[in-house]
Design a protein around this motif. Sequence first.
Motif, PDB file in Angstrom:
ATOM      1  N   TYR A  99       0.840  -1.200   0.000  1.00 36.27           N
ATOM      2  CA  TYR A  99       0.000   0.000   0.000  1.00 36.27           C
ATOM      3  C   TYR A  99       0.875   1.250   0.000  1.00 36.27           C
ATOM      4  CZ  TYR A  99      -4.556  -2.099   0.161  1.00 36.27           C
ATOM      5  OH  TYR A  99      -5.704  -2.761  -0.201  1.00 36.27           O
ATOM      6  N   ARG A 100       1.911   1.238   0.792  1.00 37.84           N
ATOM      7  CA  ARG A 100       2.787   2.406   0.825  1.00 37.84           C
ATOM      8  C   ARG A 100       3.466   2.617  -0.535  1.00 37.84           C
ATOM      9  NH1 ARG A 100       2.650   4.130   5.924  1.00 37.84           N
ATOM     10  NH2 ARG A 100       2.560   2.663   7.663  1.00 37.84           N
ATOM     11  N   GLU A 101       3.781   1.546  -1.221  1.00 40.56           N
ATOM     12  CA  GLU A 101       4.391   1.648  -2.545  1.00 40.56           C
ATOM     13  C   GLU A 101       3.441   2.296  -3.556  1.00 40.56           C
ATOM     14  OE1 GLU A 101       5.637  -2.157  -3.934  1.00 40.56           O
ATOM     15  OE2 GLU A 101       6.868  -2.548  -2.168  1.00 40.56           O
ATOM     16  N   SER A 102       2.153   2.235  -3.286  1.00 36.77           N
ATOM     17  CA  SER A 102       1.140   2.734  -4.224  1.00 36.77           C
ATOM     18  C   SER A 102       0.759   4.184  -3.968  1.00 36.77           C
ATOM     19  CB  SER A 102      -0.120   1.852  -4.128  1.00 36.77           C
ATOM     20  OG  SER A 102       0.175   0.512  -4.444  1.00 36.77           O
ATOM     21  N   ALA A 103       1.520   4.901  -3.147  1.00 33.66           N
ATOM     22  CA  ALA A 103       1.150   6.262  -2.759  1.00 33.66           C
ATOM     23  C   ALA A 103       0.997   7.185  -3.963  1.00 33.66           C
ATOM     24  CB  ALA A 103       2.179   6.826  -1.779  1.00 33.66           C
ATOM     25  N   ALA A 104       1.917   7.109  -4.929  1.00 35.46           N
ATOM     26  CA  ALA A 104       1.830   7.993  -6.095  1.00 35.46           C
ATOM     27  C   ALA A 104       0.571   7.710  -6.907  1.00 35.46           C
ATOM     28  CB  ALA A 104       3.078   7.824  -6.966  1.00 35.46           C
ATOM     29  N   GLU A 105       0.217   6.425  -7.034  1.00 35.91           N
ATOM     30  CA  GLU A 105      -0.999   6.052  -7.749  1.00 35.91           C
ATOM     31  C   GLU A 105      -2.227   6.616  -7.047  1.00 35.91           C
ATOM     32  OE1 GLU A 105      -3.599   2.095  -9.027  1.00 35.91           O
ATOM     33  OE2 GLU A 105      -1.619   1.852  -8.123  1.00 35.91           O
ATOM     34  N   VAL A 176     -12.900   5.256 -11.766  1.00 36.55           N
ATOM     35  CA  VAL A 176     -11.920   5.918 -10.899  1.00 36.55           C
ATOM     36  C   VAL A 176     -12.299   5.747  -9.436  1.00 36.55           C
ATOM     37  CG1 VAL A 176     -10.930   8.157 -10.245  1.00 36.55           C
ATOM     38  CG2 VAL A 176     -11.230   7.569 -12.662  1.00 36.55           C
ATOM     39  N   LEU A 177     -13.581   5.890  -9.138  1.00 40.16           N
ATOM     40  CA  LEU A 177     -14.045   5.752  -7.762  1.00 40.16           C
ATOM     41  C   LEU A 177     -13.771   4.337  -7.246  1.00 40.16           C
ATOM     42  CD1 LEU A 177     -15.541   7.643  -5.749  1.00 40.16           C
ATOM     43  CD2 LEU A 177     -17.651   6.496  -6.418  1.00 40.16           C
ATOM     44  N   ALA A 178     -14.050   3.334  -8.060  1.00 38.63           N
ATOM     45  CA  ALA A 178     -13.815   1.950  -7.651  1.00 38.63           C
ATOM     46  C   ALA A 178     -12.340   1.698  -7.404  1.00 38.63           C
ATOM     47  CB  ALA A 178     -14.355   0.996  -8.715  1.00 38.63           C
ATOM     48  N   GLU A 179     -11.474   2.253  -8.255  1.00 38.81           N
ATOM     49  CA  GLU A 179     -10.028   2.093  -8.060  1.00 38.81           C
ATOM     50  C   GLU A 179      -9.591   2.745  -6.751  1.00 38.81           C
ATOM     51  OE1 GLU A 179      -7.288   0.627  -9.897  1.00 38.81           O
ATOM     52  OE2 GLU A 179      -9.067  -0.501 -10.489  1.00 38.81           O
ATOM     53  N   LEU A 180     -10.110   3.929  -6.479  1.00 43.48           N
ATOM     54  CA  LEU A 180      -9.723   4.624  -5.252  1.00 43.48           C
ATOM     55  C   LEU A 180     -10.236   3.901  -4.021  1.00 43.48           C
ATOM     56  CD1 LEU A 180      -8.203   7.106  -4.291  1.00 43.48           C
ATOM     57  CD2 LEU A 180     -10.313   8.427  -4.513  1.00 43.48           C
ATOM     58  N   ARG A 223     -10.399  17.069  -2.425  1.00 46.09           N
ATOM     59  CA  ARG A 223      -9.020  17.521  -2.234  1.00 46.09           C
ATOM     60  C   ARG A 223      -8.495  17.119  -0.860  1.00 46.09           C
ATOM     61  NH1 ARG A 223      -9.662  22.808  -3.265  1.00 46.09           N
ATOM     62  NH2 ARG A 223      -9.322  22.569  -5.503  1.00 46.09           N
ATOM     63  N   GLY A 224      -9.376  17.092   0.129  1.00 42.73           N
ATOM     64  CA  GLY A 224      -8.961  16.722   1.477  1.00 42.73           C
ATOM     65  C   GLY A 224      -8.430  15.313   1.598  1.00 42.73           C
ATOM     66  N   LEU A 225      -8.738  14.465   0.629  1.00 46.29           N
ATOM     67  CA  LEU A 225      -8.245  13.084   0.678  1.00 46.29           C
ATOM     68  C   LEU A 225      -6.726  13.014   0.630  1.00 46.29           C
ATOM     69  CD1 LEU A 225     -10.799  11.312  -1.711  1.00 46.29           C
ATOM     70  CD2 LEU A 225     -10.834  11.409   0.790  1.00 46.29           C
ATOM     71  N   HIS A 226      -6.081  14.031   0.068  1.00 48.31           N
ATOM     72  CA  HIS A 226      -4.619  14.044   0.044  1.00 48.31           C
ATOM     73  C   HIS A 226      -4.039  14.059   1.457  1.00 48.31           C
ATOM     74  CE1 HIS A 226      -3.663  14.283  -4.196  1.00 48.31           C
ATOM     75  NE2 HIS A 226      -4.571  15.221  -4.375  1.00 48.31           N
ATOM     76  N   GLN A 227      -4.788  14.605   2.402  1.00 46.70           N
ATOM     77  CA  GLN A 227      -4.322  14.622   3.796  1.00 46.70           C
ATOM     78  C   GLN A 227      -4.904  13.481   4.622  1.00 46.70           C
ATOM     79  OE1 GLN A 227      -5.369  17.816   2.335  1.00 46.70           O
ATOM     80  NE2 GLN A 227      -3.195  17.813   1.806  1.00 46.70           N
ATOM     81  N   THR A 228      -6.105  13.032   4.283  1.00 48.39           N
ATOM     82  CA  THR A 228      -6.806  12.116   5.175  1.00 48.39           C
ATOM     83  C   THR A 228      -6.714  10.650   4.787  1.00 48.39           C
ATOM     84  OG1 THR A 228      -8.892  12.431   3.992  1.00 48.39           O
ATOM     85  CG2 THR A 228      -8.441  13.930   5.816  1.00 48.39           C
ATOM     86  N   MET A 229      -6.380  10.346   3.530  1.00 46.18           N
ATOM     87  CA  MET A 229      -6.093   8.954   3.206  1.00 46.18           C
ATOM     88  C   MET A 229      -4.702   8.613   3.718  1.00 46.18           C
ATOM     89  SD  MET A 229      -7.856   8.182  -0.498  1.00 46.18           S
ATOM     90  CE  MET A 229      -7.510   6.415  -0.345  1.00 46.18           C
TER      91      MET A 229
END
Length: 243
Positions: A99-105, A176-180, A223-229
């Motif tokens: 999961y950590r490896e997938s951060a950029a994705e 996109v939603l399903a991937e996220l 946009r908040g997902l960048h901080q909260t995920m």
Amino acid sequence: MATADLSAPALTGIRRLSALDTVRARIALAVELGLLKPGERLPANADIARALGVAEITVRRALESLVGDGLIERRRGRGGGTLVAADPPAERVREVGAYRESAAEVRDLIDHRLILEAGLVQLVAKRSPDLPRLRTLVARMDTATGWAEFHELDAEFHRSVAAPAPAAAVAQYETVLAELYRFYLPYPMAKLRESNRDHARLVKALAAGDPDAAARVTRKHVRGLHQTMFVGLGAGESTTVEN
């Protein structure tokens, strides 16, 4: 005998994990980040399975393995169940690394969702969104008893918001939603209910037929997902919202 496709790209990140390993990783990462607290009771296996999009037997086997790792424990009798261990060991579950490896994705998916969703709600505000359905989903999220139930309702809400938009755009958004959502982790209910306030604001903007207000709420929410995920969280940091 079939031969391997040597031209195919190597599986990276979570794509190399089995369904069982993804459940292990998601529960373990939530524990490491403090999203699941020591002593916290987990939902029923069936609820976890629906929220994480796997079979119930997969959840059962994953939890059994996490008991062996010392991250969770099983208690019998009144007040028992499956709970986060009182002192869970850190970095015991190696699958978390995928999961950590997938951060950029994940960051790219958040941005892709932001662009699509902000545009979709502007269209929907001028069409005929199913406002009674959306209000019902917001009310149900406010009374959800666990993160697994909330996640199901959250997914239904966002798909219902987009439904009146053009079919091709909706299909792209849902992909996109399903991937996220594959990167969704359990979150504290108090924080999830905070995110539901954005849902209520969005419904209000849609009811008013105000595309600009709908887009503003959506941009803030996504946009908040960048901080909260998990890509924006570190061990010991506080959480705010999710989804």
